[in-house]
Design a protein around this motif. Sequence first.
Motif, PDB file in Angstrom:
ATOM      1  N   ALA A 146       0.844  -1.200   0.000  1.00 17.42           N
ATOM      2  CA  ALA A 146       0.000   0.000   0.000  1.00 17.42           C
ATOM      3  C   ALA A 146       0.884   1.257   0.000  1.00 17.42           C
ATOM      4  O   ALA A 146       0.534   2.269  -0.605  1.00 17.42           O
ATOM      5  CB  ALA A 146      -0.934  -0.012   1.205  1.00 17.42           C
ATOM      6  N   GLY A 147       2.036   1.161   0.671  1.00 20.27           N
ATOM      7  CA  GLY A 147       3.002   2.263   0.631  1.00 20.27           C
ATOM      8  C   GLY A 147       3.502   2.506  -0.788  1.00 20.27           C
ATOM      9  O   GLY A 147       3.671   3.651  -1.214  1.00 20.27           O
ATOM     10  N   TRP A 148       3.701   1.441  -1.551  1.00 24.50           N
ATOM     11  CA  TRP A 148       4.086   1.611  -2.962  1.00 24.50           C
ATOM     12  C   TRP A 148       3.014   2.420  -3.686  1.00 24.50           C
ATOM     13  O   TRP A 148       3.326   3.329  -4.463  1.00 24.50           O
ATOM     14  CB  TRP A 148       4.216   0.267  -3.695  1.00 24.50           C
ATOM     15  CG  TRP A 148       5.306  -0.662  -3.246  1.00 24.50           C
ATOM     16  CD1 TRP A 148       6.195  -0.475  -2.225  1.00 24.50           C
ATOM     17  CD2 TRP A 148       5.622  -1.946  -3.828  1.00 24.50           C
ATOM     18  NE1 TRP A 148       7.023  -1.560  -2.125  1.00 24.50           N
ATOM     19  CE2 TRP A 148       6.707  -2.483  -3.088  1.00 24.50           C
ATOM     20  CE3 TRP A 148       5.093  -2.693  -4.884  1.00 24.50           C
ATOM     21  CZ2 TRP A 148       7.263  -3.728  -3.386  1.00 24.50           C
ATOM     22  CZ3 TRP A 148       5.643  -3.930  -5.179  1.00 24.50           C
ATOM     23  CH2 TRP A 148       6.724  -4.438  -4.441  1.00 24.50           C
ATOM     24  N   HIS A 172       5.550   3.046   3.923  1.00 25.85           N
ATOM     25  CA  HIS A 172       4.896   2.056   4.794  1.00 25.85           C
ATOM     26  C   HIS A 172       4.495   2.712   6.117  1.00 25.85           C
ATOM     27  O   HIS A 172       3.386   2.494   6.630  1.00 25.85           O
ATOM     28  CB  HIS A 172       5.872   0.888   4.995  1.00 25.85           C
ATOM     29  CG  HIS A 172       5.642   0.032   6.199  1.00 25.85           C
ATOM     30  ND1 HIS A 172       4.477  -0.677   6.411  1.00 25.85           N
ATOM     31  CD2 HIS A 172       6.450  -0.258   7.262  1.00 25.85           C
ATOM     32  CE1 HIS A 172       4.578  -1.358   7.556  1.00 25.85           C
ATOM     33  NE2 HIS A 172       5.757  -1.122   8.095  1.00 25.85           N
ATOM     34  N   THR A 173       5.360   3.550   6.653  1.00 23.65           N
ATOM     35  CA  THR A 173       5.071   4.235   7.915  1.00 23.65           C
ATOM     36  C   THR A 173       3.865   5.155   7.768  1.00 23.65           C
ATOM     37  O   THR A 173       2.966   5.162   8.622  1.00 23.65           O
ATOM     38  CB  THR A 173       6.306   5.057   8.359  1.00 23.65           C
ATOM     39  OG1 THR A 173       7.445   4.189   8.374  1.00 23.65           O
ATOM     40  CG2 THR A 173       6.095   5.669   9.730  1.00 23.65           C
ATOM     41  N   VAL A 174       3.822   5.894   6.651  1.00 24.40           N
ATOM     42  CA  VAL A 174       2.689   6.796   6.435  1.00 24.40           C
ATOM     43  C   VAL A 174       1.394   6.006   6.336  1.00 24.40           C
ATOM     44  O   VAL A 174       0.375   6.347   6.952  1.00 24.40           O
ATOM     45  CB  VAL A 174       2.900   7.649   5.152  1.00 24.40           C
ATOM     46  CG1 VAL A 174       1.652   8.460   4.834  1.00 24.40           C
ATOM     47  CG2 VAL A 174       4.111   8.555   5.316  1.00 24.40           C
ATOM     48  N   PHE A 175       1.431   4.902   5.582  1.00 21.46           N
ATOM     49  CA  PHE A 175       0.203   4.109   5.415  1.00 21.46           C
ATOM     50  C   PHE A 175      -0.253   3.529   6.749  1.00 21.46           C
ATOM     51  O   PHE A 175      -1.448   3.544   7.059  1.00 21.46           O
ATOM     52  CB  PHE A 175       0.397   3.000   4.376  1.00 21.46           C
ATOM     53  CG  PHE A 175      -0.884   2.248   4.109  1.00 21.46           C
ATOM     54  CD1 PHE A 175      -1.851   2.776   3.266  1.00 21.46           C
ATOM     55  CD2 PHE A 175      -1.135   1.035   4.730  1.00 21.46           C
ATOM     56  CE1 PHE A 175      -3.049   2.118   3.045  1.00 21.46           C
ATOM     57  CE2 PHE A 175      -2.334   0.361   4.511  1.00 21.46           C
ATOM     58  CZ  PHE A 175      -3.292   0.907   3.669  1.00 21.46           C
ATOM     59  N   MET A 176       0.675   3.018   7.556  1.00 18.91           N
ATOM     60  CA  MET A 176       0.276   2.463   8.856  1.00 18.91           C
ATOM     61  C   MET A 176      -0.306   3.551   9.739  1.00 18.91           C
ATOM     62  O   MET A 176      -1.265   3.313  10.478  1.00 18.91           O
ATOM     63  CB  MET A 176       1.475   1.803   9.558  1.00 18.91           C
ATOM     64  CG  MET A 176       1.717   0.335   9.227  1.00 18.91           C
ATOM     65  SD  MET A 176       0.258  -0.726   9.128  1.00 18.91           S
ATOM     66  CE  MET A 176      -0.290  -0.756  10.822  1.00 18.91           C
ATOM     67  N   LEU A 209      -2.822   1.610  18.529  1.00 25.57           N
ATOM     68  CA  LEU A 209      -1.404   1.988  18.552  1.00 25.57           C
ATOM     69  C   LEU A 209      -0.508   0.780  18.831  1.00 25.57           C
ATOM     70  O   LEU A 209       0.536   0.610  18.200  1.00 25.57           O
ATOM     71  CB  LEU A 209      -1.164   3.050  19.623  1.00 25.57           C
ATOM     72  CG  LEU A 209      -1.156   4.480  19.110  1.00 25.57           C
ATOM     73  CD1 LEU A 209      -1.006   5.452  20.273  1.00 25.57           C
ATOM     74  CD2 LEU A 209      -0.013   4.680  18.097  1.00 25.57           C
ATOM     75  N   MET A 210      -0.928  -0.052  19.779  1.00 26.11           N
ATOM     76  CA  MET A 210      -0.089  -1.198  20.127  1.00 26.11           C
ATOM     77  C   MET A 210      -0.017  -2.203  18.977  1.00 26.11           C
ATOM     78  O   MET A 210       1.066  -2.622  18.578  1.00 26.11           O
ATOM     79  CB  MET A 210      -0.636  -1.881  21.381  1.00 26.11           C
ATOM     80  CG  MET A 210      -0.323  -1.073  22.633  1.00 26.11           C
ATOM     81  SD  MET A 210      -0.549  -2.047  24.117  1.00 26.11           S
ATOM     82  CE  MET A 210      -2.258  -1.815  24.414  1.00 26.11           C
ATOM     83  N   ILE A 211      -1.191  -2.574  18.464  1.00 29.81           N
ATOM     84  CA  ILE A 211      -1.211  -3.546  17.371  1.00 29.81           C
ATOM     85  C   ILE A 211      -0.548  -2.947  16.129  1.00 29.81           C
ATOM     86  O   ILE A 211       0.267  -3.596  15.461  1.00 29.81           O
ATOM     87  CB  ILE A 211      -2.661  -3.960  17.028  1.00 29.81           C
ATOM     88  CG1 ILE A 211      -3.357  -4.560  18.255  1.00 29.81           C
ATOM     89  CG2 ILE A 211      -2.703  -4.907  15.848  1.00 29.81           C
ATOM     90  CD1 ILE A 211      -2.963  -5.959  18.593  1.00 29.81           C
ATOM     91  N   GLY A 212      -0.891  -1.692  15.852  1.00 27.69           N
ATOM     92  CA  GLY A 212      -0.322  -1.028  14.683  1.00 27.69           C
ATOM     93  C   GLY A 212       1.193  -0.906  14.781  1.00 27.69           C
ATOM     94  O   GLY A 212       1.913  -1.082  13.785  1.00 27.69           O
ATOM     95  N   GLY A 213       1.700  -0.625  15.972  1.00 31.48           N
ATOM     96  CA  GLY A 213       3.144  -0.510  16.154  1.00 31.48           C
ATOM     97  C   GLY A 213       3.845  -1.839  15.883  1.00 31.48           C
ATOM     98  O   GLY A 213       4.890  -1.887  15.208  1.00 31.48           O
TER      99      GLY A 213
END
Length: 465
Positions: free
Chosen positions: A123-125, A164-168, A359-363
Amino acid sequence: MPVEDAAGKEPRTSLHGHWSSRMAFILAVTGSAVGLGNIWKFPYIAGENGGGAFVIVYLFCVFLIGMPVMMSEVLIGRRGRRNPVATMALLGEEEGSSRHWRLVGGMGVVAGILILSYYSVIAGWTLAYVLKSIGGEFAGATREQIGAIFGGFTDNWVAVGFAHTVFMALTIFVVARGVERGLEQAVRFMVPALVILMLILLGYAVSSGSFGAGVAFLLTPDFDALTWDGVLVAMGQAFFTLSIGMGAVMAYGAYLPAETSITGASASVVIADTAIAMLAGMVIFPLVFANNLDPADGPGLVFVTLPLAFGQMTGGTFFATVFFVLLTFAAWTSAIGLMEPAVAWLVERFHRTRAQAALMIGGLIWLLGFGTVLSFNQLAGATFYKGTIFQNIDHLTSNIMLPLGGVFITVFAAWIMCRNSSAEELGGAGRIYSLWRLLARYLAPLAIIFVFLKAVGLLPDFAAA
Ligand code: TRP
């Protein structure tokens, strides 16, 4: 907490409220189903597995295995009305079996986390490709230049990691706020817009000169090209694209109003999802053949074919931008569904707020995602078993965990639950109910186990394939 009696009890309600309408549920499940699986994954794995024969097996799996699994998941979810782990434990006990059925929910939670760890990278791509489209990078570019843009980007692990960081962050943001409002609106607009754009692209593909070759590749079965491993991949894709086998649909089913027809809703989702995947194939393969590309080009396939096509169209910069924005949206609505079982479980089990849980799961998912980020550059050569870290996570989840989840879910719904319970959820014991029960009791679990055994070579060659 005492288990309520199955007969004559107060109707159970979900902690999180219910969908406002049948349409809202269909949209939410369609939003989770339609994603990178349809447009990015389906064409490249069909290409890697020889085309037509793979597609036939895939369609067979979608309708004869996927559909009964989806109905089973929704009916279990609506009956339990909790997160998948708690629902399986509750119903396991209530139906006179065991609370250990919660392990099936637990496997789904883990599968969702693992899938999203690579899904978010891809998704980041698409996010990065939105910027490249706006910048006009594809305009008039040759096949070599488009390939170099893709290679140059995926080689750069910092850029991919950033995307990837932005998408998450986007995913965590929506999940933290609760799914229903923002999402329902997004899907309502996104799915039709995506279809219209695909139809425009189809028009382009038809005029590209290789439409016949592309469609023939997609629809002409050559069963010699298909291995049992390919059959397993087709079955895994059926699970992946429908979002089933991991409790996501079960979690959404928990918010479904009691009177909604599960069969009708499931059928709408399955048909919409399949139509979009086939449309994507009919767009991609003519472009592959028109440009002398290799259909087995792997995960880069749509990131090369479509920019090439856009680069040659009038208004291509505009259409490319709109397309990658829509694809990002499609991935976003799926990413939320992938996180939902884990987040709902953390909220209910450990009394966290949704924001903390997200936040926890996403991290955790963000961190795991670097295994995939690096699979296309620094660690591209560090292969084992099925290939890179990305390829192994994908294989483990799509081809093993989801189908295995499907076996347990259908066995639970059609063998463990009593007839009255399942018939009540599916609107009475009519013809459709009997057909569902036949498929869920016998065909789905047996076919899945058979394909597993075949793919690992544990069954003799009594049938040629
Ligand atoms: N169906 C999604 C797609 O095709 C991916 C997916 C798999 C998913 N399992 C899921 C999405 C569970 C939401 C929930 O892209």
